[in-house]
Design a protein around this motif. Structure first.
Motif, mmCIF file in Angstrom:
data_model
loop_
_atom_site.group_PDB
_atom_site.id
_atom_site.type_symbol
_atom_site.label_atom_id
_atom_site.label_comp_id
_atom_site.label_asym_id
_atom_site.label_seq_id
_atom_site.Cartn_x
_atom_site.Cartn_y
_atom_site.Cartn_z
ATOM 1 N N THR A 225 0.854 -1.184 0.000
ATOM 2 C CA THR A 225 0.000 0.000 0.000
ATOM 3 C C THR A 225 0.894 1.239 0.000
ATOM 4 O O THR A 225 2.099 1.163 0.299
ATOM 5 C CB THR A 225 -0.900 0.022 1.238
ATOM 6 N N ALA A 226 0.320 2.386 -0.295
ATOM 7 C CA ALA A 226 1.086 3.632 -0.276
ATOM 8 C C ALA A 226 1.641 3.911 1.120
ATOM 9 O O ALA A 226 2.781 4.360 1.272
ATOM 10 C CB ALA A 226 0.214 4.790 -0.742
ATOM 11 N N ASP A 227 0.833 3.610 2.143
ATOM 12 C CA ASP A 227 1.297 3.839 3.513
ATOM 13 C C ASP A 227 2.479 2.937 3.855
ATOM 14 O O ASP A 227 3.432 3.369 4.520
ATOM 15 C CB ASP A 227 0.157 3.597 4.504
ATOM 16 N N GLN A 228 2.437 1.671 3.419
ATOM 17 C CA GLN A 228 3.546 0.756 3.678
ATOM 18 C C GLN A 228 4.816 1.219 2.961
ATOM 19 O O GLN A 228 5.911 1.198 3.533
ATOM 20 C CB GLN A 228 3.175 -0.660 3.229
ATOM 21 N N ALA A 229 4.649 1.627 1.707
ATOM 22 C CA ALA A 229 5.803 2.111 0.943
ATOM 23 C C ALA A 229 6.402 3.351 1.592
ATOM 24 O O ALA A 229 7.631 3.497 1.684
ATOM 25 C CB ALA A 229 5.400 2.399 -0.496
ATOM 26 N N ASN A 230 5.541 4.246 2.064
ATOM 27 C CA ASN A 230 6.037 5.458 2.722
ATOM 28 C C ASN A 230 6.757 5.139 4.027
ATOM 29 O O ASN A 230 7.760 5.782 4.371
ATOM 30 C CB ASN A 230 4.890 6.430 2.982
ATOM 31 N N ALA A 231 6.256 4.158 4.761
ATOM 32 C CA ALA A 231 6.902 3.781 6.022
ATOM 33 C C ALA A 231 8.302 3.228 5.763
ATOM 34 O O ALA A 231 9.252 3.547 6.492
ATOM 35 C CB ALA A 231 6.048 2.750 6.764
ATOM 36 N N ILE A 232 8.441 2.398 4.728
ATOM 37 C CA ILE A 232 9.758 1.864 4.385
ATOM 38 C C ILE A 232 10.670 2.987 3.912
ATOM 39 O O ILE A 232 11.849 3.061 4.270
ATOM 40 C CB ILE A 232 9.633 0.765 3.309
ATOM 41 N N ARG A 233 10.118 3.884 3.105
ATOM 42 C CA ARG A 233 10.891 5.041 2.635
ATOM 43 C C ARG A 233 11.427 5.835 3.818
ATOM 44 O O ARG A 233 12.602 6.224 3.845
ATOM 45 C CB ARG A 233 9.993 5.907 1.748
ATOM 46 N N ASN A 234 10.593 6.093 4.820
ATOM 47 C CA ASN A 234 11.018 6.868 5.974
ATOM 48 C C ASN A 234 12.073 6.130 6.799
ATOM 49 O O ASN A 234 13.001 6.744 7.341
ATOM 50 C CB ASN A 234 9.819 7.226 6.846
ATOM 51 N N THR A 235 11.934 4.812 6.902
ATOM 52 C CA THR A 235 12.924 4.022 7.636
ATOM 53 C C THR A 235 14.286 4.124 6.965
ATOM 54 O O THR A 235 15.321 4.302 7.629
ATOM 55 C CB THR A 235 12.479 2.552 7.714
ATOM 56 N N ILE A 236 14.299 4.006 5.644
ATOM 57 C CA ILE A 236 15.559 4.128 4.901
ATOM 58 C C ILE A 236 16.125 5.540 5.049
ATOM 59 O O ILE A 236 17.327 5.723 5.272
ATOM 60 C CB ILE A 236 15.343 3.779 3.416
ATOM 61 N N TYR A 237 15.254 6.523 4.948
ATOM 62 C CA TYR A 237 15.693 7.924 5.056
ATOM 63 C C TYR A 237 16.375 8.175 6.400
ATOM 64 O O TYR A 237 17.469 8.760 6.464
ATOM 65 C CB TYR A 237 14.493 8.850 4.872
ATOM 66 N N ARG A 238 15.742 7.742 7.479
ATOM 67 C CA ARG A 238 16.321 7.960 8.805
ATOM 68 C C ARG A 238 17.675 7.264 8.940
ATOM 69 O O ARG A 238 18.582 7.772 9.612
ATOM 70 C CB ARG A 238 15.372 7.443 9.889
ATOM 71 N N ALA A 239 17.814 6.080 8.323
ATOM 72 C CA ALA A 239 19.055 5.317 8.444
ATOM 73 C C ALA A 239 20.208 5.945 7.662
ATOM 74 O O ALA A 239 21.370 5.835 8.064
ATOM 75 C CB ALA A 239 18.833 3.884 7.958
ATOM 76 N N LEU A 240 19.891 6.601 6.545
ATOM 77 C CA LEU A 240 20.948 7.125 5.685
ATOM 78 C C LEU A 240 21.244 8.594 5.900
ATOM 79 O O LEU A 240 22.387 9.031 5.714
ATOM 80 C CB LEU A 240 20.561 6.920 4.208
ATOM 81 N N HIS A 241 20.247 9.383 6.279
ATOM 82 C CA HIS A 241 20.403 10.840 6.318
ATOM 83 C C HIS A 241 21.175 11.279 7.553
ATOM 84 O O HIS A 241 20.783 10.992 8.688
ATOM 85 C CB HIS A 241 19.015 11.480 6.312
ATOM 86 N N ASP A 242 22.287 11.987 7.322
ATOM 87 C CA ASP A 242 23.136 12.462 8.416
ATOM 88 C C ASP A 242 22.985 13.967 8.653
ATOM 89 O O ASP A 242 23.764 14.544 9.421
ATOM 90 C CB ASP A 242 24.609 12.140 8.110
ATOM 91 N N GLY A 243 22.007 14.567 8.029
ATOM 92 C CA GLY A 243 21.810 15.999 8.206
ATOM 93 C C GLY A 243 20.812 16.307 9.307
ATOM 94 O O GLY A 243 20.035 15.450 9.725
ATOM 95 N N PRO A 244 20.778 17.561 9.787
ATOM 96 C CA PRO A 244 19.880 17.949 10.884
ATOM 97 C C PRO A 244 18.451 18.221 10.423
ATOM 98 O O PRO A 244 17.539 18.266 11.263
ATOM 99 C CB PRO A 244 20.522 19.212 11.439
#
Length: 372
Positions: free
Chosen positions: A348-367
């Motif tokens: 679902t779109a919500d599931q895809a967005n949740a995975i996207r956010n998990t990846i984003y938090r893991a990779l993003h080193d900015g404030p």
């Protein structure tokens, strides 16, 4: 290295729990059939005895690197390529790590002509796409002889047998290659759908490796060959996605029991998410891929690819972008494209967005965080 450079207990447990597709004791798989097809002609041609080596993937750093002739400052030892458990222990990064100990068993013997078959899982930090995984299978095939006259002609014969077993009648290309544990090294490429792909590498066992195992290189010699089994099996069957090798979907799993040509299975629709992240400048697709697999765990199987679409260093960013992202020297802004396509379910779109956010938090080193 710091404590953060070592595997956590959870990461180690997950790595050790992964099924080894080469091991019949863990269930039937076409990878085993392919391996048998490679070993059988070598056994017939040489009349060698066969010895299978299966050991824990936890090895000493010395076995994985030092005893095979790797320089102390070799780039492959870096944390970005190696999964360290402690300063002296690691998850093996290649099956050759099993061979020094295996060779020690021949000291003091004579009349030996044996093919050592060492298949299993190895552990890398790799990109996320349809042809790479972080825990691939390899096999090392080392012929050890109590005679010092193994020649390049013997190696070239081994190469021909291997290619014919994996891809009968395939066009092949043999080029020189260097490995610290061989002399006269070669790389074997095969032509597939108009593209040259590496199949295996081999060479004559280096005299210093033999000497380090208690074998006099004047009286002992042999051949060392290593091959990635995922690629070999995918080429043999025409499999389009490496995740299919472990799929539970009955339409796919049933096809992983034989070497029959792959029959098309309609893929589920993809979900695409593009993200902009701030990372250290030394990060690349391999280290990013490893971070994605680590944070997602079993859910990493939902990711088809993670592709870097663009990279801009802090110094090259417009001032407005620097201010918005709050980047620092030594950082870069990456545009990543994530393709989510589970094998056996539609997201679902919500599931895809949740995975996207998990990846984003893991990779993003900015404030500055940009979540959806």
């Amino acid at each position: 290295m710091t404590h953060a450079d070592y595997l956590t207990p959870d990461q180690l447990c997950r790595a050790l729990a992964l099924r080894d597709l080469t091991d019949p004791a863990q269930g039937e798989h076409a990878m085993q059939t392919l391996l048998d097809a490679v070993v059988a002609p070598l056994e017939r041609t040489w009349g060698s005895t066969i010895r299978y080596v299966r050991s824990s993937p936890i090895v000493s750093v010395a076995a994985n690197y030092d005893r095979l002739g790797y320089d102390p400052d070799d780039v492959t030892r870096a944390r970005r390529y190696t999964r360290y458990i402690s300063p002296t222990v690691m998850l093996r990064s290649h099956m050759s790590a099993e061979l020094p100990t295996a060779l020690e068993a021949y000291a003091g013997h004579a009349g030996i002509d044996e093919l050592i078959v060492a298949p299993g899982l190895v552990y890398r930090r790799d990109v996320v796409d349809r042809s790479h995984v972080g825990e691939p299978h390899q096999v090392d095939l080392w012929r050890i002889r109590s005679a010092g006259d193994t020649r390049d002609e013997d190696m070239l014969g081994m190469i021909e047998e291997l290619v014919e077993a994996v891809l009968p009648c395939a066009e092949r290309r043999i080029t020189m290659a260097e490995h610290p544990y061989t002399v006269g090294g070669r790389q074997i490429d095969v032509r597939h759908e108009g593209e040259w792909l590496e199949l295996a590498e081999c060479g004559r066992i280096h005299p210093e490796v033999l000497r380090g195992c208690g074998l006099d290189p004047e009286r002992w010699s042999g051949l060392a060959l290593g091959m990635g089994l995922e690629r070999a099996l995918m080429l043999r069957k025409g499999i389009p996605d490496i995740r299919y090798l472990r799929a539970c979907d009955p339409r796919i799993a049933a096809q992983m029991l034989t070497l029959d040509t792959w029959r098309h299975v309609s893929p589920l629709p993809p979900a695409r998410r593009d993200i902009s992240v701030v990372v250290a400048t030394e990060e690349d697709e391999e280290t990013l891929g490893d971070r994605v697999r680590t944070v997602l765990g079993d859910d990493a199987e939902m990711i088809e690819t993670v592709e870097v679409l663009g990279r801009t260093a802090h110094e090259e960013l417009p001032e407005a972008a620097r201010s918005r992202l709050r980047t620092q020297p030594g950082q870069a802004n990456l545009l990543l494209r994530i393709i989510l396509r589970p094998i056996d379910q539609t997201l679902t779109a919500d599931q895809a967005n949740a995975i996207r956010n998990t990846i984003y938090r893991a990779l993003h080193d900015g404030p500055v965080m940009e979540l959806i």
